[in-house]
Design an enzyme around this catalytic site. Structure first.
Site, PDB file in Angstrom:
ATOM      1  CG  HIS A  11       1.483  -4.421   6.209  1.00 54.96           C
ATOM      2  ND1 HIS A  11       0.406  -5.148   6.645  1.00 54.96           N
ATOM      3  CD2 HIS A  11       1.964  -3.776   7.294  1.00 54.96           C
ATOM      4  CE1 HIS A  11       0.239  -4.962   7.945  1.00 54.96           C
ATOM      5  NE2 HIS A  11       1.178  -4.121   8.358  1.00 54.96           N
TER       6      HIS A  11
ATOM      7  NE  ARG B  94      -3.953  -1.615  13.296  1.00 52.64           N
ATOM      8  CZ  ARG B  94      -2.957  -1.585  12.417  1.00 52.64           C
ATOM      9  NH1 ARG B  94      -3.211  -1.531  11.122  1.00 52.64           N
ATOM     10  NH2 ARG B  94      -1.706  -1.622  12.809  1.00 52.64           N
TER      11      ARG B  94
END
Ligand code: ADP
Length: 401
Positions: free
Chosen positions: A181, A241
């Site tokens: 990210h 996830r």
């Protein structure tokens, strides 16, 4: 001719794009955005203007239409909408830049070959991210291709923060904490000063809460720690996830449950997180709408919030305190209830929620004289375009000297 840039984000069956033009201002301006979905199966293309109005839509049958056809279609679509504009460069979101890349690079065949060596580190993303670079180098010679990495921003971290306590040979093979990210965090770091100059020079935790979710600790705008590690599976629970997991669970899955590595991987990446715990959905909006009547939906959200606040505590320890907390991405920007629940667990930090500001979207959502909390929309595509421009201007300077 006004230069335009394409920012691409390629997945296994999708290709998202945003197109920017030089505007004469310091920042390029978004003109078109859209995506291809169902590539390799029954592809669908939609292009919108910067306000979200649909300009064009197309579907194809289940014939072979993959990333290459999508890219060719996009470039010819852009030509039709060119109006005195000229494609200057294409920027690619690439999940993995390895240990060496701390910034974007101009991609050629040699760089592409190097980036391919990181496929084993991110097998579910890296091959698809590299595909449009390979296609563009072949089909669009003369158009610079720039690789922009999700890992690069975290290379500023102290060495200790990037290490696992594993034998040295494993570090030498590249087994270390990379963090992801990075395009989102770099964008947020770049705009902190517009919200409050004290944030730009202070200790800030950014909560990127989308389908993928992670936290990053910034000191004076540089990453010093983050929750994702070797892969984008680590840290917080996410849409599908699992987040941080005792590695012995994986041995159990392989040895006792007799799953293959691929089956175990599929469970951890695609069947866990909010979806796995709720048994219902990976989408926060669905979970919120069901939470009143569905205990499993409630539990999934509670676990998500609990893990966020525990990890915030850990990052505060890494920073030695906190001056600001920033919420961003789909859940962080839009789900007021998640912000309420996270902030309710943090009174010990001095963070105090301004409930009205939180409901009305901020940007500042805290009261009092302690650390401040904010909602700041992220913009990973603009970050890609900024990186493209800086790589191109550095290349021009090199040529001129
Ligand atoms: P990605 O990681 O795929 O870019 P996003 O940043 O778009 O994901 O975030 C997707 C998540 O944001 C989903 O869980 C979605 O439910 C959530 N979300 C988006 N809009 C809202 C909203 N208005 N209220 C609550 N959650 C939202």
């Amino acid at each position: 001719m006004t230069p335009v840039y394409i920012a691409l984000n390629a997945g296994s069956s999708s290709l998202k794009f945003q197109i920017f033009e030089e505007s004469g201002d310091t920042e390029p301006r978004l003109i078109f955005k859209g995506l291809f979905e169902g590539l390799g199966n029954s592809p669908h293309f939609v292009a919108r203007d910067s306000g979200g109005t649909i300009l064009d839509e197309m579907s194809w049958g289940p014939e072979q239409f993959g990333h290459e056809e999508a890219l060719v279609h996009l470039v010819s679509w852009l030509r039709k909408h060119q109006d005195g504009r000229q494609l200057k460069a294409i920027g690619h979101r690439v999940v993995h830049g390895g240990a060496a890349h701390s910034g974007p690079v101009l991609a050629d065949e040699a760089v592409l070959a190097e980036l391919e060596t990181f496929v084993p580190l991110a097998p579910l993303h890296q091959p698809y991210n590299l595909e449009p670079i390979r296609i563009s180098l072949r089909r669009l010679p003369g158009i610079p291709q720039v690789a922009c990495f999700d890992t690069a921003f975290h290379r500023s971290q102290p060495e200790i923060a990037q290490m696992f306590a594993l034998p040295r040979e494993m570090r030498e093979r590249g087994v270390q904490r990379y963090g992801f990210h990075g395009l989102s965090y770099e964008y947020i770091a770049s705009v902190l000063g517009d919200y409050d100059p004290r944030l730009a020079s202070g200790r800030v935790i950014v909560a990127h809460l989308g389908n993928g979710a992670s936290l990053c600790a910034l000191r004076s705008g540089a990453s010093i720690a983050t929750t994702m590690g070797f892969s984008a599976l680590d840290g917080l629970p996410m849409g599908t996830r699992c987040g941080a997991l005792d590695p012995a669970v994986v041995f159990y899955m392989l040895r006792e449950m007799k799953l293959s590595p691929e089956e175990a991987e599929r469970i951890l990446y695609t069947k866990s997180g909010l979806l796995g715990v709720s048994g219902l959905s990976n989408d926060m909006r669905t979970l919120r709408s069901k939470a009143v009547v569905d205990a499993d939906a409630r539990r999934a959200i509670e676990l998500f919030v609990y893990r966020i606040t525990r990890e915030i505590g850990s990052l505060i320890a890494a920073l030695g305190g906190i001056d600001g907390l920033v919420f961003t991405a789909g859940i962080g920007e839009n789900d007021a209830a998640t912000r309420v629940e996270v902030m309710a667990r943090l009174p010990w930090t001095g963070l105090a929620l301004d409930e009205r500001a939180n409901l009305s979207g901020g940007p500042r959502i805290s009261t009092g004289s302690g650390p401040t909390a904010w909602i700041i929309p992220t913009n990973e595509e603009l970050m890609i375009v900024r990186q493209m421009r800086s790589v191109l201007s550095a290349a021009q300077t090199r040529l001129a000297s």
